[in-house]
Design a protein around this motif. Structure first.
Motif, PDB file in Angstrom:
ATOM      1  N   ALA A  71       3.757  14.216  -6.955  1.00 21.93           N
ATOM      2  CA  ALA A  71       4.531  15.304  -6.364  1.00 21.93           C
ATOM      3  C   ALA A  71       5.777  14.729  -5.707  1.00 21.93           C
ATOM      4  O   ALA A  71       5.903  13.527  -5.516  1.00 21.93           O
ATOM      5  N   GLY A  72       6.691  15.601  -5.333  1.00 19.19           N
ATOM      6  CA  GLY A  72       7.860  15.160  -4.587  1.00 19.19           C
ATOM      7  C   GLY A  72       8.882  14.433  -5.442  1.00 19.19           C
ATOM      8  O   GLY A  72       8.821  14.431  -6.672  1.00 19.19           O
TER       9      GLY A  72
ATOM     10  N   GLY B 232       8.149  13.424   2.819  1.00 17.33           N
ATOM     11  CA  GLY B 232       6.930  13.990   3.361  1.00 17.33           C
ATOM     12  C   GLY B 232       5.681  13.736   2.546  1.00 17.33           C
ATOM     13  O   GLY B 232       4.604  14.239   2.890  1.00 17.33           O
ATOM     14  N   TYR B 233       5.790  12.953   1.489  1.00 20.81           N
ATOM     15  CA  TYR B 233       4.639  12.619   0.655  1.00 20.81           C
ATOM     16  C   TYR B 233       4.294  11.139   0.794  1.00 20.81           C
ATOM     17  O   TYR B 233       5.158  10.316   1.098  1.00 20.81           O
TER      18      TYR B 233
ATOM     19  N   ALA C  10       0.834  -1.204   0.000  1.00 22.93           N
ATOM     20  CA  ALA C  10       0.000   0.000   0.000  1.00 22.93           C
ATOM     21  C   ALA C  10       0.869   1.255   0.000  1.00 22.93           C
ATOM     22  O   ALA C  10       2.082   1.200   0.220  1.00 22.93           O
ATOM     23  N   ARG C  11       0.234   2.378  -0.233  1.00 23.51           N
ATOM     24  CA  ARG C  11       0.932   3.654  -0.105  1.00 23.51           C
ATOM     25  C   ARG C  11       1.346   3.880   1.345  1.00 23.51           C
ATOM     26  O   ARG C  11       0.630   3.485   2.266  1.00 23.51           O
ATOM     27  N   ARG C  12       2.493   4.518   1.511  1.00 26.03           N
ATOM     28  CA  ARG C  12       2.931   4.862   2.862  1.00 26.03           C
ATOM     29  C   ARG C  12       3.750   6.142   2.817  1.00 26.03           C
ATOM     30  O   ARG C  12       4.186   6.583   1.746  1.00 26.03           O
ATOM     31  N   MET C  13       3.970   6.728   3.974  1.00 25.66           N
ATOM     32  CA  MET C  13       4.681   7.998   4.047  1.00 25.66           C
ATOM     33  C   MET C  13       6.159   7.790   3.696  1.00 25.66           C
ATOM     34  O   MET C  13       6.811   6.884   4.212  1.00 25.66           O
ATOM     35  N   MET C  14       6.685   8.657   2.826  1.00 23.82           N
ATOM     36  CA  MET C  14       8.075   8.595   2.408  1.00 23.82           C
ATOM     37  C   MET C  14       8.899   9.673   3.115  1.00 23.82           C
ATOM     38  O   MET C  14       8.342  10.629   3.668  1.00 23.82           O
ATOM     39  N   PRO C  15      10.231   9.546   3.113  1.00 23.73           N
ATOM     40  CA  PRO C  15      11.066  10.538   3.803  1.00 23.73           C
ATOM     41  C   PRO C  15      10.897  11.958   3.283  1.00 23.73           C
ATOM     42  O   PRO C  15      11.204  12.918   4.006  1.00 23.73           O
TER      43      PRO C  15
ATOM     44  N   VAL D 159       6.623   6.292  -6.532  1.00 23.85           N
ATOM     45  CA  VAL D 159       5.894   7.453  -7.048  1.00 23.85           C
ATOM     46  C   VAL D 159       5.160   8.088  -5.870  1.00 23.85           C
ATOM     47  O   VAL D 159       4.462   7.399  -5.117  1.00 23.85           O
ATOM     48  N   CYS D 160       5.327   9.384  -5.688  1.00 23.49           N
ATOM     49  CA  CYS D 160       4.738  10.085  -4.546  1.00 23.49           C
ATOM     50  C   CYS D 160       3.592  11.000  -4.996  1.00 23.49           C
ATOM     51  O   CYS D 160       3.559  11.467  -6.138  1.00 23.49           O
ATOM     52  N   TYR D 161       2.681  11.269  -4.044  1.00 19.13           N
ATOM     53  CA  TYR D 161       1.480  12.033  -4.351  1.00 19.13           C
ATOM     54  C   TYR D 161       1.204  13.036  -3.235  1.00 19.13           C
ATOM     55  O   TYR D 161       1.456  12.765  -2.051  1.00 19.13           O
ATOM     56  N   ASN D 162       0.643  14.187  -3.625  1.00 22.47           N
ATOM     57  CA  ASN D 162       0.240  15.164  -2.624  1.00 22.47           C
ATOM     58  C   ASN D 162      -1.149  14.835  -2.086  1.00 22.47           C
ATOM     59  O   ASN D 162      -1.752  13.812  -2.455  1.00 22.47           O
ATOM     60  N   SER D 163      -1.672  15.679  -1.232  1.00 20.95           N
ATOM     61  CA  SER D 163      -2.953  15.397  -0.578  1.00 20.95           C
ATOM     62  C   SER D 163      -4.126  15.366  -1.554  1.00 20.95           C
ATOM     63  O   SER D 163      -5.182  14.817  -1.251  1.00 20.95           O
TER      64      SER D 163
END
Length: 527
Positions: free
Chosen positions: A151-152, A116-117, A109-114, A142-146
């Motif tokens: 993003a990121g 901040g995304y 699953a998605r999780r918090m990355m260093p 791959v990172c995502y914003n709210s």
């Protein structure tokens, strides 16, 4: 080159896609001919829930073995939005990709990355790692914003599948020390000693050197940026004829190819062109190598009258032989290897890999860019007219090439064996009757072969089981194996000159104390 043959495959591509087969296709004089069969594997798997399964890519599990097992990973994305990824799934095959299991979704699953995304591993590329016997699935974060928008920064990432225990790592691993290095969609190359060369993107393509201990992957070096390697990355690294080759996506002008003698330091990349110097018109999409001992082939998309209106001309998939002296494609060898789908959708996120000595696979899926797309997943099987010697010959104890001078006892007590089981001499002491077991490969090509053996271990195994290795120069009687260590691993016995006429084989003698194990031997043609 027969023009009629080329027309035949073009027409054939428009037949019913669910099972498209074309006759023997000629290529350049020195390269093997092949046939192409494209099958529909699945469709509409999660569309009702708003998801599609994309980026199918496969790897052979123990290439060269009679089991012909394949693993294919797919990535879960939302039908709407840009590259909104939500997980990884997989399917398996036991017949070189002719049929596949149902899809299984991993609990990733998605999780918090260093940075901040929230992020998740995507662009999965499974690659078998022979020394460890594991499958490493390479990817990127791959990172995502709210708001759910990309993003990121990016990170390299991987997960591991163990075919012996049929288990996956509980989660993917993020390589946080290499933030901003983006290996999205990149195919690494695994050297015979297990060293990994992994293409990444940061200001251009560069090659990370990594090691893998069966559990953890460690990057040990980052090579220089390949000159003129463009802006897209998604590179595929292969080895052929003593050279390394990169196929590189560029998002601006033209896809590119580069060559190297060591796999890290590459000459300046060149645009993909035909032998006459004209452009192939392939840009902003992935390219993949299909490597055969008789020729190096490139799979790609390009501008054509048939694909007007298809997103970035990303269908059909074409394949041509590369002239490795000029780094240009042989136009007369071009054939369609995956036709335009009924949904007339983007097939440009695809994979290519050897399945066995006689089969290679190309995998792709509709991206859900059109209203008639059903997220169809396709597998093309390329059947070669000549054996692919880049894939080793594996002789298991249940294969025709195995023999023994007395009954051996089948067992599955200790895990780590290849195939259905292994056999032992059935006695804990030294066998005074000179009992032996032997592995004889069916060779088609003379050359220097690296020979490996594997076994299961226990404390009641011999620590110096003697071998007899028949090669062109005679019989090597100096090698012994310690079957109390290296459980389920390929152990290098040596490199030997072998020809079909010399009837090469490896024999193990049950004359040392302990239960002598006979499992499998691998013969790998050295470049």
């Amino acid at each position: 080159m027969s023009i009629q043959k080329k027309v035949k495959i073009t027409l054939c591509a428009w037949l019913v896609f669910a099972a498209m087969t074309c006759g023997l296709l000629p290529v350049a004089e020195s390269a093997p001919a092949y046939t192409v069969t494209t099958n529909l594997v699945a469709d509409s798997l999660s569309l009702a829930s708003g998801y599609a399964w994309v980026q199918p890519r496969s790897t052979a599990i123990e290439p060269g073995a009679a089991s012909r097992k394949q693993l294919m990973t797919v990535v879960k994305r939302t039908v709407t939005g840009t590259d909104a990824m939500f997980g990884i799934g997989f399917m398996t095959s036991a017949d070189d990709g002719a049929t596949w299991s149902a899809l299984t979704e991993l609990p990733y699953a998605r999780r918090m990355m260093p940075n901040g995304y929230m992020g998740i591993m995507a662009s999965a590329v499974p690659v078998y790692h022979p020394p460890s016997g594991k499958v490493i699935v390479f990817g990127n974060i791959v990172c995502y914003n709210s708001s759910g928008v990309i993003a990121g920064t990016r990170y390299p990432a991987y997960t591991v599948y163990d075919p012996v225990t049929d288990t996956w790592a509980p989660d993917y691993t993020v390589i946080t020390a290499y933030e901003n290095y983006n290996p999205t969609g990149a195919y690494p190359f695994v050297k015979p000693d297990g060293t990994i060369l992994w293409p990444m993107m940061l200001g251009g393509v560069q090659i990370a050197t990594a090691t893998f201990d069966g559990t953890a992957l460690s990057i040990t070096n980052m090579g220089p940026v390949v000159a003129n390697s463009g802006t897209g990355g998604e590179a595929h690294l292969t080895y052929y004829g003593g050279q390394y080759y990169l196929a590189i996506r560029d998002t601006t002008t033209a896809n590119r190819i580069a060559a190297s003698s060591d796999g890290v330091n590459f000459a300046s990349a060149v645009n993909v062109k035909w032998e006459d110097g004209t452009s192939v018109q392939s840009v902003d999409t992935q390219m993949r190598w299909v490597t055969h001992s008789g020729g190096l082939f490139l799979v790609y998309t390009r501008v054509d009258s048939s694909n007007t209106g298809i997103f970035r001309n990303r269908a059909p998939l074409w394949m041509s032989e590369l002239n490795t002296s000029t780094l240009r494609l042989v136009k007369s060898s071009e054939h369609i290897v995956m036709p335009i789908s009924p949904g007339k959708d983007d097939l440009g996120n695809f994979g290519a890999a050897a399945a066995s000595r006689d089969t290679s696979l190309i995998t792709s899926a509709e991206w859900q860019r059109t209203s008639t797309s059903k997220n169809r997943i396709y597998v093309t099987r390329i059947a070669w007219s000549a054996p692919n010697n880049t894939v080793p010959i594996v002789v298991d104890n249940t294969d025709p090439g195995f023999s023994a001078n007395a009954p051996w006892v089948a067992s599955t007590i200790v895990a780590g064996y290849l195939g259905a089981n292994y056999v032992t001499d059935g006695t804990s002491g030294a066998d005074t009757s000179a009992r032996w077991a032997a592995w004889t490969p069916t060779l088609t090509t003379a050359g220097n072969y690296r020979i490996y053996m594997r076994w299961t271990t226990a404390t009641n195994r011999p620590d110096a089981a003697p071998l007899r290795i028949v090669h062109d120069g005679g019989t090597d009687t100096s090698v012994t194996v310690n079957q109390q260590t290296n459980n389920g691993k390929w152990v290098l016995l040596g490199t030997y000159s072998l020809t079909p006429a010399s009837a090469p084989n490896v024999k193990i003698l049950a004359t040392d104390n302990g239960y002598t194990v006979a499992d499998a031997v691998k013969f790998e043609l050295a470049p």
